[in-house]
Design a protein around this motif. Structure first.
Motif, PDB file in Angstrom:
ATOM      1  N   ASP A  41     -30.537  10.242  -0.656  1.00 28.71           N
ATOM      2  CA  ASP A  41     -29.837   9.009  -1.034  1.00 28.71           C
ATOM      3  C   ASP A  41     -28.376   9.048  -0.607  1.00 28.71           C
ATOM      4  O   ASP A  41     -27.853   8.071  -0.050  1.00 28.71           O
ATOM      5  N   MET A  42     -27.708  10.153  -0.847  1.00 31.04           N
ATOM      6  CA  MET A  42     -26.291  10.227  -0.501  1.00 31.04           C
ATOM      7  C   MET A  42     -26.086  10.241   1.012  1.00 31.04           C
ATOM      8  O   MET A  42     -25.100   9.685   1.504  1.00 31.04           O
ATOM      9  N   ALA A  43     -26.998  10.829   1.758  1.00 32.61           N
ATOM     10  CA  ALA A  43     -26.888  10.784   3.220  1.00 32.61           C
ATOM     11  C   ALA A  43     -27.003   9.347   3.714  1.00 32.61           C
ATOM     12  O   ALA A  43     -26.256   8.928   4.611  1.00 32.61           O
ATOM     13  N   ARG A  44     -27.923   8.573   3.139  1.00 30.82           N
ATOM     14  CA  ARG A  44     -28.069   7.165   3.546  1.00 30.82           C
ATOM     15  C   ARG A  44     -26.808   6.355   3.190  1.00 30.82           C
ATOM     16  O   ARG A  44     -26.341   5.541   3.966  1.00 30.82           O
ATOM     17  N   ILE A 103     -29.563  -2.576 -10.848  1.00 31.47           N
ATOM     18  CA  ILE A 103     -30.365  -1.463 -10.346  1.00 31.47           C
ATOM     19  C   ILE A 103     -29.448  -0.325  -9.918  1.00 31.47           C
ATOM     20  O   ILE A 103     -28.473  -0.529  -9.190  1.00 31.47           O
ATOM     21  N   GLY A 104     -29.777   0.882 -10.370  1.00 35.82           N
ATOM     22  CA  GLY A 104     -29.068   2.088  -9.964  1.00 35.82           C
ATOM     23  C   GLY A 104     -30.057   3.079  -9.391  1.00 35.82           C
ATOM     24  O   GLY A 104     -31.202   2.734  -9.076  1.00 35.82           O
ATOM     25  N   GLY A 105     -29.644   4.321  -9.259  1.00 33.46           N
ATOM     26  CA  GLY A 105     -30.532   5.369  -8.774  1.00 33.46           C
ATOM     27  C   GLY A 105     -31.046   5.096  -7.369  1.00 33.46           C
ATOM     28  O   GLY A 105     -30.415   4.403  -6.575  1.00 33.46           O
ATOM     29  N   GLY A 106     -32.220   5.644  -7.074  1.00 31.78           N
ATOM     30  CA  GLY A 106     -32.789   5.521  -5.733  1.00 31.78           C
ATOM     31  C   GLY A 106     -33.057   4.090  -5.305  1.00 31.78           C
ATOM     32  O   GLY A 106     -32.776   3.701  -4.164  1.00 31.78           O
ATOM     33  N   TRP A 107     -33.618   3.279  -6.211  1.00 32.28           N
ATOM     34  CA  TRP A 107     -33.834   1.868  -5.868  1.00 32.28           C
ATOM     35  C   TRP A 107     -32.502   1.158  -5.663  1.00 32.28           C
ATOM     36  O   TRP A 107     -32.397   0.244  -4.846  1.00 32.28           O
ATOM     37  N   GLY A 108     -31.462   1.564  -6.401  1.00 34.49           N
ATOM     38  CA  GLY A 108     -30.135   0.972  -6.209  1.00 34.49           C
ATOM     39  C   GLY A 108     -29.584   1.280  -4.834  1.00 34.49           C
ATOM     40  O   GLY A 108     -28.968   0.427  -4.184  1.00 34.49           O
ATOM     41  N   VAL A 109     -29.798   2.507  -4.370  1.00 35.24           N
ATOM     42  CA  VAL A 109     -29.386   2.870  -3.009  1.00 35.24           C
ATOM     43  C   VAL A 109     -30.144   2.008  -2.003  1.00 35.24           C
ATOM     44  O   VAL A 109     -29.554   1.427  -1.087  1.00 35.24           O
ATOM     45  N   ASP A 110     -31.464   1.910  -2.186  1.00 34.32           N
ATOM     46  CA  ASP A 110     -32.257   1.090  -1.264  1.00 34.32           C
ATOM     47  C   ASP A 110     -31.850  -0.382  -1.321  1.00 34.32           C
ATOM     48  O   ASP A 110     -31.851  -1.075  -0.302  1.00 34.32           O
ATOM     49  N   ALA A 111     -31.472  -0.874  -2.498  1.00 35.67           N
ATOM     50  CA  ALA A 111     -31.000  -2.262  -2.610  1.00 35.67           C
ATOM     51  C   ALA A 111     -29.719  -2.454  -1.802  1.00 35.67           C
ATOM     52  O   ALA A 111     -29.552  -3.468  -1.107  1.00 35.67           O
ATOM     53  N   LEU A 112     -28.808  -1.485  -1.871  1.00 40.38           N
ATOM     54  CA  LEU A 112     -27.575  -1.578  -1.084  1.00 40.38           C
ATOM     55  C   LEU A 112     -27.857  -1.573   0.408  1.00 40.38           C
ATOM     56  O   LEU A 112     -27.180  -2.252   1.187  1.00 40.38           O
ATOM     57  N   LEU A 113     -28.868  -0.804   0.813  1.00 38.21           N
ATOM     58  CA  LEU A 113     -29.220  -0.703   2.227  1.00 38.21           C
ATOM     59  C   LEU A 113     -30.104  -1.855   2.689  1.00 38.21           C
ATOM     60  O   LEU A 113     -30.243  -2.096   3.889  1.00 38.21           O
ATOM     61  N   GLY A 114     -30.725  -2.546   1.733  1.00 34.85           N
ATOM     62  CA  GLY A 114     -31.591  -3.672   2.076  1.00 34.85           C
ATOM     63  C   GLY A 114     -32.944  -3.265   2.624  1.00 34.85           C
ATOM     64  O   GLY A 114     -33.653  -4.069   3.217  1.00 34.85           O
ATOM     65  N   ARG A 115     -33.331  -2.001   2.403  1.00 34.95           N
ATOM     66  CA  ARG A 115     -34.636  -1.512   2.877  1.00 34.95           C
ATOM     67  C   ARG A 115     -35.049  -0.297   2.048  1.00 34.95           C
ATOM     68  O   ARG A 115     -34.208   0.397   1.489  1.00 34.95           O
ATOM     69  N   VAL A 116     -36.333  -0.055   1.977  1.00 34.34           N
ATOM     70  CA  VAL A 116     -36.852   1.106   1.263  1.00 34.34           C
ATOM     71  C   VAL A 116     -36.744   2.316   2.180  1.00 34.34           C
ATOM     72  O   VAL A 116     -37.232   2.288   3.312  1.00 34.34           O
ATOM     73  N   THR A 117     -36.096   3.375   1.691  1.00 34.97           N
ATOM     74  CA  THR A 117     -35.904   4.573   2.512  1.00 34.97           C
ATOM     75  C   THR A 117     -36.716   5.770   2.040  1.00 34.97           C
ATOM     76  O   THR A 117     -36.776   6.777   2.734  1.00 34.97           O
ATOM     77  N   ARG A 118     -37.315   5.663   0.835  1.00 37.21           N
ATOM     78  CA  ARG A 118     -38.131   6.759   0.306  1.00 37.21           C
ATOM     79  C   ARG A 118     -38.978   6.219  -0.832  1.00 37.21           C
ATOM     80  O   ARG A 118     -38.783   5.114  -1.305  1.00 37.21           O
ATOM     81  N   GLU A 119     -39.935   7.045  -1.285  1.00 36.96           N
ATOM     82  CA  GLU A 119     -40.735   6.683  -2.457  1.00 36.96           C
ATOM     83  C   GLU A 119     -39.903   6.915  -3.716  1.00 36.96           C
ATOM     84  O   GLU A 119     -39.030   7.780  -3.747  1.00 36.96           O
ATOM     85  N   HIS A 120     -40.220   6.141  -4.755  1.00 40.61           N
ATOM     86  CA  HIS A 120     -39.480   6.234  -6.014  1.00 40.61           C
ATOM     87  C   HIS A 120     -40.451   6.467  -7.160  1.00 40.61           C
ATOM     88  O   HIS A 120     -41.524   5.877  -7.185  1.00 40.61           O
TER      89      HIS A 120
END
Length: 157
Positions: free
Chosen positions: A143-146, A13-30
């Motif tokens: 995403d980059m701020a998170r 997974i990359g992109g926005g869902w990839g960022v959320d996967a790294l963070l372990g939580r949903v941070t925005r709609e995709h």
């Protein structure tokens, strides 16, 4: 993810869902799911998604061989990015029609979590590399701020 992994496909997974996967939580709609996949498994990836009701749209720019989009009848989109792997575990994805490539270092393939499930994804450093050299959208800045808060990485937009 389970469907593709069940078919023996390696995807990350990359992109926005990839960022959320790294963070372990949903941070925005995709609006889509970005998946890097083994180029040598592309026929199986496409066939598996077609059996699940997805069809290639032809919407992606610049399109194949760089990337392509599949969408189902509910409007769910998967943005697919083919990677050709070398013997050291690193990979490349075509970046344009003139032979340029996106590099994937061997250590960029990591594990994150979505909805409590462990999923393969791209590292924070790789995500930052992909967020360079273009005018960022609001979601890119988010995403980059998170990632900066969590991992100390930054993109040079």
């Amino acid at each position: 993810m389970a469907l593709l992994r069940g078919a023996g496909c390696e995807v990350w997974i990359g992109g926005g869902w990839g960022v959320d996967a790294l963070l372990g939580r949903v941070t925005r709609e995709h609006h889509d799911l970005d998946l890097a996949h083994r180029a040598d498994q592309e026929a199986v990836v496409v066939a598996t998604l077609e059996r699940a009701g997805y069809a290639e749209t032809g919407d992606a720019l610049p399109g194949r061989p760089v990337r392509f989009v599949m969408r189902d009848s509910y409007g769910r989109e998967i943005d697919l990015h083919p990677i050709t792997f070398g013997p050291d575990g690193s990979g490349v994805q075509p970046a344009d029609e003139s032979g340029g490539v996106f590099a994937y270092p061997a250590d960029c393939f990591v594990v994150g979590a979505v909805g409590g499930a462990r999923v393969p994804c791209l590292s924070a450093d790789q995500q930052a590399r992909f967020h360079q050299g273009y005018e960022p959208r609001e979601r890119d800045l988010h995403d980059m701020a998170r990632l900066s808060e969590a991992y100390g990485v930054a993109a040079a937009f």
